[in-house]
Write a protein that holds these residues in place. Structure first.
Motif, PDB file in Angstrom:
ATOM      1  N   ARG A  58       0.865  -1.179   0.000  1.00  0.00           N
ATOM      2  CA  ARG A  58       0.000   0.000   0.000  1.00  0.00           C
ATOM      3  C   ARG A  58       0.899   1.226   0.000  1.00  0.00           C
ATOM      4  O   ARG A  58       2.086   1.133   0.313  1.00  0.00           O
ATOM      5  N   ILE A  59       0.314   2.357  -0.386  1.00  0.00           N
ATOM      6  CA  ILE A  59       1.038   3.624  -0.311  1.00  0.00           C
ATOM      7  C   ILE A  59       0.324   4.455   0.744  1.00  0.00           C
ATOM      8  O   ILE A  59      -0.889   4.649   0.667  1.00  0.00           O
ATOM      9  N   ASP A  60       1.052   4.902   1.752  1.00  0.00           N
ATOM     10  CA  ASP A  60       0.393   5.664   2.819  1.00  0.00           C
ATOM     11  C   ASP A  60       0.230   7.120   2.375  1.00  0.00           C
ATOM     12  O   ASP A  60       0.758   7.521   1.332  1.00  0.00           O
ATOM     13  N   PRO A  61      -0.534   7.934   3.123  1.00  0.00           N
ATOM     14  CA  PRO A  61      -0.799   9.299   2.656  1.00  0.00           C
ATOM     15  C   PRO A  61       0.459  10.161   2.521  1.00  0.00           C
ATOM     16  O   PRO A  61       0.451  11.186   1.833  1.00  0.00           O
ATOM     17  N   ALA A  62       1.562   9.755   3.163  1.00  0.00           N
ATOM     18  CA  ALA A  62       2.813  10.507   3.013  1.00  0.00           C
ATOM     19  C   ALA A  62       3.578  10.071   1.768  1.00  0.00           C
ATOM     20  O   ALA A  62       4.632  10.630   1.465  1.00  0.00           O
ATOM     21  N   GLY A  63       3.053   9.062   1.075  1.00  0.00           N
ATOM     22  CA  GLY A  63       3.730   8.576  -0.133  1.00  0.00           C
ATOM     23  C   GLY A  63       4.718   7.464   0.138  1.00  0.00           C
ATOM     24  O   GLY A  63       5.407   7.006  -0.775  1.00  0.00           O
ATOM     25  N   ASN A  64       4.809   7.005   1.379  1.00  0.00           N
ATOM     26  CA  ASN A  64       5.686   5.873   1.677  1.00  0.00           C
ATOM     27  C   ASN A  64       5.075   4.598   1.105  1.00  0.00           C
ATOM     28  O   ASN A  64       3.862   4.385   1.216  1.00  0.00           O
ATOM     29  N   ILE A  65       5.920   3.745   0.534  1.00  0.00           N
ATOM     30  CA  ILE A  65       5.456   2.434   0.062  1.00  0.00           C
ATOM     31  C   ILE A  65       5.662   1.439   1.204  1.00  0.00           C
ATOM     32  O   ILE A  65       6.755   1.377   1.787  1.00  0.00           O
ATOM     33  N   ILE A  66       4.619   0.687   1.521  1.00  0.00           N
ATOM     34  CA  ILE A  66       4.717  -0.291   2.608  1.00  0.00           C
ATOM     35  C   ILE A  66       4.312  -1.662   2.076  1.00  0.00           C
ATOM     36  O   ILE A  66       3.186  -1.849   1.609  1.00  0.00           O
ATOM     37  N   PHE A 134      11.970  20.506  -1.706  1.00  0.00           N
ATOM     38  CA  PHE A 134      11.379  21.283  -0.597  1.00  0.00           C
ATOM     39  C   PHE A 134      12.398  21.657   0.497  1.00  0.00           C
ATOM     40  O   PHE A 134      12.057  22.331   1.447  1.00  0.00           O
ATOM     41  N   HIS A 135      13.638  21.147   0.372  1.00  0.00           N
ATOM     42  CA  HIS A 135      14.624  21.376   1.434  1.00  0.00           C
ATOM     43  C   HIS A 135      14.069  20.934   2.791  1.00  0.00           C
ATOM     44  O   HIS A 135      14.341  21.537   3.829  1.00  0.00           O
ATOM     45  N   ARG A 136      13.251  19.893   2.765  1.00  0.00           N
ATOM     46  CA  ARG A 136      12.677  19.320   3.995  1.00  0.00           C
ATOM     47  C   ARG A 136      12.989  17.833   3.936  1.00  0.00           C
ATOM     48  O   ARG A 136      12.364  17.106   3.170  1.00  0.00           O
ATOM     49  N   TRP A 137      13.935  17.382   4.722  1.00  0.00           N
ATOM     50  CA  TRP A 137      14.384  15.997   4.560  1.00  0.00           C
ATOM     51  C   TRP A 137      13.587  15.032   5.447  1.00  0.00           C
ATOM     52  O   TRP A 137      12.770  15.447   6.276  1.00  0.00           O
ATOM     53  N   LEU A 138      13.835  13.736   5.269  1.00  0.00           N
ATOM     54  CA  LEU A 138      13.188  12.662   6.042  1.00  0.00           C
ATOM     55  C   LEU A 138      11.665  12.842   6.054  1.00  0.00           C
ATOM     56  O   LEU A 138      11.011  12.562   7.056  1.00  0.00           O
ATOM     57  N   LEU A 139      11.134  13.311   4.950  1.00  0.00           N
ATOM     58  CA  LEU A 139       9.727  13.708   4.954  1.00  0.00           C
ATOM     59  C   LEU A 139       8.796  12.515   5.232  1.00  0.00           C
ATOM     60  O   LEU A 139       7.886  12.618   6.064  1.00  0.00           O
ATOM     61  N   GLY A 140       9.036  11.397   4.549  1.00  0.00           N
ATOM     62  CA  GLY A 140       8.169  10.234   4.745  1.00  0.00           C
ATOM     63  C   GLY A 140       8.331   9.625   6.122  1.00  0.00           C
ATOM     64  O   GLY A 140       7.345   9.283   6.787  1.00  0.00           O
ATOM     65  N   SER A 141       9.566   9.510   6.587  1.00  0.00           N
ATOM     66  CA  SER A 141       9.785   8.876   7.896  1.00  0.00           C
ATOM     67  C   SER A 141       9.337   9.806   9.027  1.00  0.00           C
ATOM     68  O   SER A 141       8.810   9.342  10.040  1.00  0.00           O
ATOM     69  N   ARG A 142       9.504  11.117   8.837  1.00  0.00           N
ATOM     70  CA  ARG A 142       9.008  12.033   9.886  1.00  0.00           C
ATOM     71  C   ARG A 142       7.483  12.007   9.936  1.00  0.00           C
ATOM     72  O   ARG A 142       6.891  12.105  11.011  1.00  0.00           O
ATOM     73  N   ALA A 143       6.840  11.887   8.775  1.00  0.00           N
ATOM     74  CA  ALA A 143       5.374  11.793   8.776  1.00  0.00           C
ATOM     75  C   ALA A 143       4.948  10.547   9.548  1.00  0.00           C
ATOM     76  O   ALA A 143       4.025  10.585  10.373  1.00  0.00           O
ATOM     77  N   MET A 144       5.654   9.447   9.321  1.00  0.00           N
ATOM     78  CA  MET A 144       5.308   8.194   9.994  1.00  0.00           C
ATOM     79  C   MET A 144       5.550   8.287  11.497  1.00  0.00           C
ATOM     80  O   MET A 144       4.819   7.697  12.298  1.00  0.00           O
ATOM     81  N   ARG A 176      -4.508  14.060   4.185  1.00  0.00           N
ATOM     82  CA  ARG A 176      -4.614  12.942   5.140  1.00  0.00           C
ATOM     83  C   ARG A 176      -3.251  12.510   5.678  1.00  0.00           C
ATOM     84  O   ARG A 176      -3.109  11.424   6.239  1.00  0.00           O
ATOM     85  N   ILE A 177      -2.237  13.363   5.508  1.00  0.00           N
ATOM     86  CA  ILE A 177      -0.865  12.920   5.814  1.00  0.00           C
ATOM     87  C   ILE A 177      -0.721  12.485   7.280  1.00  0.00           C
ATOM     88  O   ILE A 177       0.081  11.608   7.600  1.00  0.00           O
ATOM     89  N   ASP A 178      -1.521  13.087   8.158  1.00  0.00           N
ATOM     90  CA  ASP A 178      -1.410  12.705   9.570  1.00  0.00           C
ATOM     91  C   ASP A 178      -1.777  11.226   9.789  1.00  0.00           C
ATOM     92  O   ASP A 178      -1.372  10.623  10.783  1.00  0.00           O
ATOM     93  N   GLN A 179      -2.522  10.672   8.837  1.00  0.00           N
ATOM     94  CA  GLN A 179      -2.883   9.247   8.954  1.00  0.00           C
ATOM     95  C   GLN A 179      -1.722   8.316   8.598  1.00  0.00           C
ATOM     96  O   GLN A 179      -1.826   7.099   8.750  1.00  0.00           O
ATOM     97  N   ALA A 180      -0.633   8.897   8.094  1.00  0.00           N
ATOM     98  CA  ALA A 180       0.568   8.075   7.836  1.00  0.00           C
ATOM     99  C   ALA A 180       1.262   7.734   9.142  1.00  0.00           C
ATOM    100  O   ALA A 180       2.126   6.878   9.207  1.00  0.00           O
ATOM    101  N   ARG A 181       0.843   8.403  10.201  1.00  0.00           N
ATOM    102  CA  ARG A 181       1.515   8.240  11.490  1.00  0.00           C
ATOM    103  C   ARG A 181       1.343   6.827  12.048  1.00  0.00           C
ATOM    104  O   ARG A 181       0.259   6.259  11.981  1.00  0.00           O
ATOM    105  N   ARG A 182       2.411   6.289  12.559  1.00  0.00           N
ATOM    106  CA  ARG A 182       2.362   5.017  13.287  1.00  0.00           C
ATOM    107  C   ARG A 182       2.710   5.336  14.726  1.00  0.00           C
ATOM    108  O   ARG A 182       3.502   6.240  14.994  1.00  0.00           O
TER     109      ARG A 182
END
Ligand code: HGY
Ligand code: MN
Ligand code: MN
Length: 415
Positions: A58-66, A134-144, A176-182
């Protein structure tokens, strides 16, 4: 360990690395910048391999592939393996890619051997680790990990495109990016295989690094405002040369880590000169300054010193200097029990190892906020990374993936 772990397929792993490495390859190095067509293609390639290994994805709302493989015990949380497939501009073939292809090789090997684990296993491919976009790193992992900052939500990249639009392109959804949170308890552990990106293992000749912690980092945007004027007619004493002032700031930045030894490393890696014409005294300069150190106090001391020197340089050069903190990430120690686990995983395959800190940043430092995390390093030839010459020999890549598999099985047993 009840029985010895299965052996990963070294040739298959290196084929996957080569195939991923052809996506976004240019004569100037790897160009799989997050959300670019090459990045999307790289992600699609990884998805194909995950499906081949039998994982549901699945792809989470942050765009991470899981990708997920069920475990024998439905009540246990998953053990996650991961890294990233995006690259810096003109980057190398192994940074991030080895961790992802290594994780996929591990789950494929388990599938080949019908090897059942107690825990579910997840392979996570984090988006925009490098933050080149965006000069914003670790975007997917920080969202998670629930570590997004207000600036992340409103970020616009150098091409004027919003994060919302970029995420939509890769199957994410900013709304919905906050829903990427674990949350703590959802993952039993996180393990990341990565090239060292520095010279330690290359120099020691040891194949495996047990990572003790990940460096902290501060990024400052420094804007120097002078006055543009004619380069042929403006007398030297009358100039307000923003680039001459910036040159002093570049050297002061370097001195923070060399002469003054306030922080471990300090770099000016980004500079924009306006109007950037040979016959115009530079009117304005924007600089990106980066400090790295495990100790957050060293990062703030470096900032304080740079601000003081910047005021003196501004006076002497009749310019103004404005400094803003873009990002400040504290160093993250990795737990001793994960270091022990990685060391045991190396020993199991007769691989010599040393314990060392990471001088680069990784998704593991964000995920460490929500679960116990460990990292495995393999050597980078000549310590080169973030450059086209980045290289890790195929046998070292395979040793790293084997250590990752061993570590996963030990974690499955112990956690
Ligand atoms: O910049 C870093 O440390 C990492 O490679 N993203
Ligand atoms: Mn990198
Ligand atoms: Mn990386």
């Amino acid at each position: 360990m009840a029985h010895s772990p299965p052996t990963i397929d070294a040739a298959r792993l290196n084929r996957s690395l080569d195939e991923l490495g052809r996506i976004g390859d240019t004569p100037q190095g790897m160009m799989r910048l997050a959300y670019s067509p090459a990045d999307v293609q790289g992600r699609e390639y990884a998805l194909t391999l995950l499906h081949r290994a039998g994982l549901a994805t699945r792809i989470d709302p942050a765009g991470n592939i899981i990708g997920r493989k069920p475990g024998a015990d439905p009540n246990l949380p998953a053990i996650a393996l991961g890294s990233h497939t995006d690259t810096v501009p003109n980057g190398g073939k192994y940074d991030g890619a080895l961790g992802v292809m290594g994780a996929i090789e591990v789950v494929q090997t388990l599938a080949d051997h019908s090897y059942a684990l107690r825990h579910p296993v997840e392979v996570i491919i984090f988006t925009n680790e490098e933050g080149t976009r965006f000069h914003r790193w670790l975007l997917g992992s920080r969202a998670m990990a629930g570590l997004l900052e207000p600036e992340d939500y409103t970020a616009v990249d150098d091409e004027g495109v919003s994060l919302a639009a970029r995420l939509a392109d890769i199957g994410g959804d900013l709304a919905r990016i906050d829903q990427a949170r674990r949350y703590p308890g959802e993952l039993a552990a996180y393990l990341e295989l990565h090239i060292e990106q520095g010279p330690t293992l290359h120099q020691s000749g040891l194949p495996i690094g047990v990572v003790s912690g990940i460096t902290g980092r501060a990024v400052l945007a420094v804007d120097v405002q002078g006055r543009a004027n004619h380069a042929g007619t403006t007398p030297m004493p009358d100039r307000q040369d923003a680039l001459a002032a910036a040159a002093h700031l570049v050297l002061e930045t370097q001195r923070l880590a060399t002469g003054a030894e306030i922080c471990r490393v300090a770099t000016v890696g980004h500079l924009q000169v306006r109007p950037n014409a040979v016959n115009v005294v530079p009117g304005a300069v924007s600089m990106g300054v980066e400090f790295r150190d495990a100790d957050i106090n060293a990062l703030s001391a470096a900032e304080t010193t740079l601000r003081r020197r910047a005021a003196e340089i501004a006076d002497a050069n009749r310019v103004s200097v404005d400094i803003n903190v873009v990002e400040s990430t504290p160093g993250v120690p990795l737990p001793a029990r994960m270091q022990d686990l990685v060391a045991a995983a190396a020993e199991q395959s007769g691989l010599a190892y040393q314990t060392l800190p990471s001088g680069a940043g990784h998704d593991a430092q964000a995920i460490a906020a929500i679960t116990t995390s460990g990292m495995i390093f393999v050597p980078s030839v000549d310590g080169i990374s973030h450059a086209p010459a980045e290289f890790t020999p195929p046998e070292d890549c395979a040793r790293g993936a084997q250590a990752l598999l061993n570590a996963l099985l030990l974690a499955d047993e112990r956690l």
